[in-house]
Design a protein around this motif. Structure first.
Motif, PDB file in Angstrom:
ATOM      1  N   MET A 199       0.815  -1.216   0.000  1.00 17.81           N
ATOM      2  CA  MET A 199       0.000   0.000   0.000  1.00 17.81           C
ATOM      3  C   MET A 199       0.848   1.266   0.000  1.00 17.81           C
ATOM      4  O   MET A 199       0.504   2.238  -0.660  1.00 17.81           O
ATOM      5  CB  MET A 199      -0.966  -0.007   1.187  1.00 17.81           C
ATOM      6  CG  MET A 199      -2.088   0.990   1.059  1.00 17.81           C
ATOM      7  SD  MET A 199      -3.102   0.822  -0.431  1.00 17.81           S
ATOM      8  CE  MET A 199      -3.958  -0.681  -0.096  1.00 17.81           C
ATOM      9  N   THR A 239      -5.931   4.155   0.900  1.00 19.35           N
ATOM     10  CA  THR A 239      -6.777   3.086   1.438  1.00 19.35           C
ATOM     11  C   THR A 239      -8.256   3.420   1.227  1.00 19.35           C
ATOM     12  O   THR A 239      -9.047   2.553   0.832  1.00 19.35           O
ATOM     13  CB  THR A 239      -6.476   2.862   2.935  1.00 19.35           C
ATOM     14  OG1 THR A 239      -5.104   2.470   3.063  1.00 19.35           O
ATOM     15  CG2 THR A 239      -7.377   1.804   3.534  1.00 19.35           C
ATOM     16  N   VAL A 281      -8.991   2.888  -2.462  1.00 17.23           N
ATOM     17  CA  VAL A 281      -9.088   1.452  -2.741  1.00 17.23           C
ATOM     18  C   VAL A 281     -10.440   0.930  -2.285  1.00 17.23           C
ATOM     19  O   VAL A 281     -11.109   0.174  -3.016  1.00 17.23           O
ATOM     20  CB  VAL A 281      -7.926   0.673  -2.075  1.00 17.23           C
ATOM     21  CG1 VAL A 281      -8.201  -0.825  -2.067  1.00 17.23           C
ATOM     22  CG2 VAL A 281      -6.610   0.969  -2.775  1.00 17.23           C
ATOM     23  N   GLU A 321     -13.146  -0.788  -4.573  1.00 12.70           N
ATOM     24  CA  GLU A 321     -13.523  -2.157  -4.216  1.00 12.70           C
ATOM     25  C   GLU A 321     -15.050  -2.250  -4.094  1.00 12.70           C
ATOM     26  O   GLU A 321     -15.658  -3.210  -4.596  1.00 12.70           O
ATOM     27  CB  GLU A 321     -12.847  -2.553  -2.902  1.00 12.70           C
ATOM     28  CG  GLU A 321     -13.034  -4.001  -2.526  1.00 12.70           C
ATOM     29  CD  GLU A 321     -12.295  -4.354  -1.247  1.00 12.70           C
ATOM     30  OE1 GLU A 321     -11.804  -5.478  -1.165  1.00 12.70           O
ATOM     31  OE2 GLU A 321     -12.213  -3.499  -0.331  1.00 12.70           O
ATOM     32  N   ARG A 352      -9.121  -7.074  -2.726  1.00 17.44           N
ATOM     33  CA  ARG A 352      -7.963  -7.227  -1.846  1.00 17.44           C
ATOM     34  C   ARG A 352      -7.811  -8.697  -1.458  1.00 17.44           C
ATOM     35  O   ARG A 352      -8.797  -9.416  -1.391  1.00 17.44           O
ATOM     36  CB  ARG A 352      -8.149  -6.395  -0.582  1.00 17.44           C
ATOM     37  CG  ARG A 352      -8.064  -4.918  -0.818  1.00 17.44           C
ATOM     38  CD  ARG A 352      -8.140  -4.200   0.498  1.00 17.44           C
ATOM     39  NE  ARG A 352      -9.268  -3.283   0.466  1.00 17.44           N
ATOM     40  CZ  ARG A 352      -9.356  -2.189   1.187  1.00 17.44           C
ATOM     41  NH1 ARG A 352      -8.410  -1.875   2.019  1.00 17.44           N
ATOM     42  NH2 ARG A 352     -10.399  -1.413   1.097  1.00 17.44           N
ATOM     43  N   ILE A 366      -1.401  -7.158   2.764  1.00 14.57           N
ATOM     44  CA  ILE A 366      -2.623  -7.176   1.960  1.00 14.57           C
ATOM     45  C   ILE A 366      -2.303  -6.558   0.613  1.00 14.57           C
ATOM     46  O   ILE A 366      -1.743  -5.463   0.544  1.00 14.57           O
ATOM     47  CB  ILE A 366      -3.767  -6.403   2.646  1.00 14.57           C
ATOM     48  CG1 ILE A 366      -4.117  -7.057   3.980  1.00 14.57           C
ATOM     49  CG2 ILE A 366      -4.987  -6.334   1.734  1.00 14.57           C
ATOM     50  CD1 ILE A 366      -5.137  -6.296   4.789  1.00 14.57           C
ATOM     51  N   TYR A 367      -2.646  -7.259  -0.440  1.00 18.38           N
ATOM     52  CA  TYR A 367      -2.438  -6.773  -1.794  1.00 18.38           C
ATOM     53  C   TYR A 367      -3.781  -6.435  -2.418  1.00 18.38           C
ATOM     54  O   TYR A 367      -4.831  -6.892  -1.972  1.00 18.38           O
ATOM     55  CB  TYR A 367      -1.727  -7.816  -2.647  1.00 18.38           C
ATOM     56  CG  TYR A 367      -0.289  -8.047  -2.266  1.00 18.38           C
ATOM     57  CD1 TYR A 367       0.591  -6.991  -2.062  1.00 18.38           C
ATOM     58  CD2 TYR A 367       0.207  -9.333  -2.133  1.00 18.38           C
ATOM     59  CE1 TYR A 367       1.915  -7.200  -1.739  1.00 18.38           C
ATOM     60  CE2 TYR A 367       1.531  -9.553  -1.803  1.00 18.38           C
ATOM     61  CZ  TYR A 367       2.374  -8.489  -1.605  1.00 18.38           C
ATOM     62  OH  TYR A 367       3.692  -8.699  -1.283  1.00 18.38           O
ATOM     63  N   THR A 368      -3.716  -5.660  -3.479  1.00 19.34           N
ATOM     64  CA  THR A 368      -4.919  -5.246  -4.199  1.00 19.34           C
ATOM     65  C   THR A 368      -4.723  -5.536  -5.681  1.00 19.34           C
ATOM     66  O   THR A 368      -3.690  -5.200  -6.242  1.00 19.34           O
ATOM     67  CB  THR A 368      -5.173  -3.740  -4.001  1.00 19.34           C
ATOM     68  OG1 THR A 368      -5.209  -3.458  -2.603  1.00 19.34           O
ATOM     69  CG2 THR A 368      -6.487  -3.317  -4.620  1.00 19.34           C
TER      70      THR A 368
END
Length: 152
Positions: free
Chosen positions: A63, A78, A81, A85, A92, A102-104
């Motif tokens: 991030m 965040t 995102v 999302e 995520r 945590i990846y996105t």
């Protein structure tokens, strides 16, 4: 240097011109992306950055790296995102090797929207640069931007 130093004055004027060019470009792209794709410049940038990830070593961004790439704070990134999302454009997941990470990723819907929006972004950028090139104060900066050969 003093406040009346010609070098400092020239530097300040250059910064003002650069800021004006950036503002003009961003505003024109923002209007075009909003009108045609319901995307902000920041949303487009985030989708673009995340779409360039890959499965190789170092291919997924943390991030902080994403925040740096889209020039936002980590908290603003965040929130961005989360908004994307919620729209089904990003997802995520936990890092398989480090459960704290945590990846996105961009979803298929997000990739389709990005590909639809890319020509709009590019055309708006070209238009903004053309308009700015007609302004004598901004023309040298436009030439500098156009001369950049930055790898994707």
């Amino acid at each position: 240097m003093t406040a009346t130093d010609p070098a400092l004055t020239a530097l300040a004027q250059g910064w003002c011109a650069l800021s004006a060019l950036h503002g003009r470009i961003e505003a024109l792209i923002e209007r075009a992306l909003q009108a045609k794709h319901d995307l902000s410049v920041r949303e487009y940038s985030l989708l673009d950055v995340l779409s360039r990830q890959h499965d190789g070593e170092g291919g997924h961004l943390q991030m902080k790296q994403v925040a740096d790439a889209v020039v936002l704070s980590q908290s603003a990134t965040t929130r961005l995102v989360t908004r994307l999302e919620d729209r089904g454009l990003l997802e995520r997941y936990l890092c398989p090797t480090d459960r704290r990470g945590i990846y996105t990723n961009v979803t298929e819907t997000g990739l389709r929207l990005l590909e639809e929006a890319r020509p709009t972004n590019d055309a708006a950028l070209r238009e903004a640069l053309y308009e700015a090139s007609r302004n004598p104060e901004l023309a040298p900066l436009v030439r500098a931007v156009e001369s950049l050969n930055v790898p994707a």
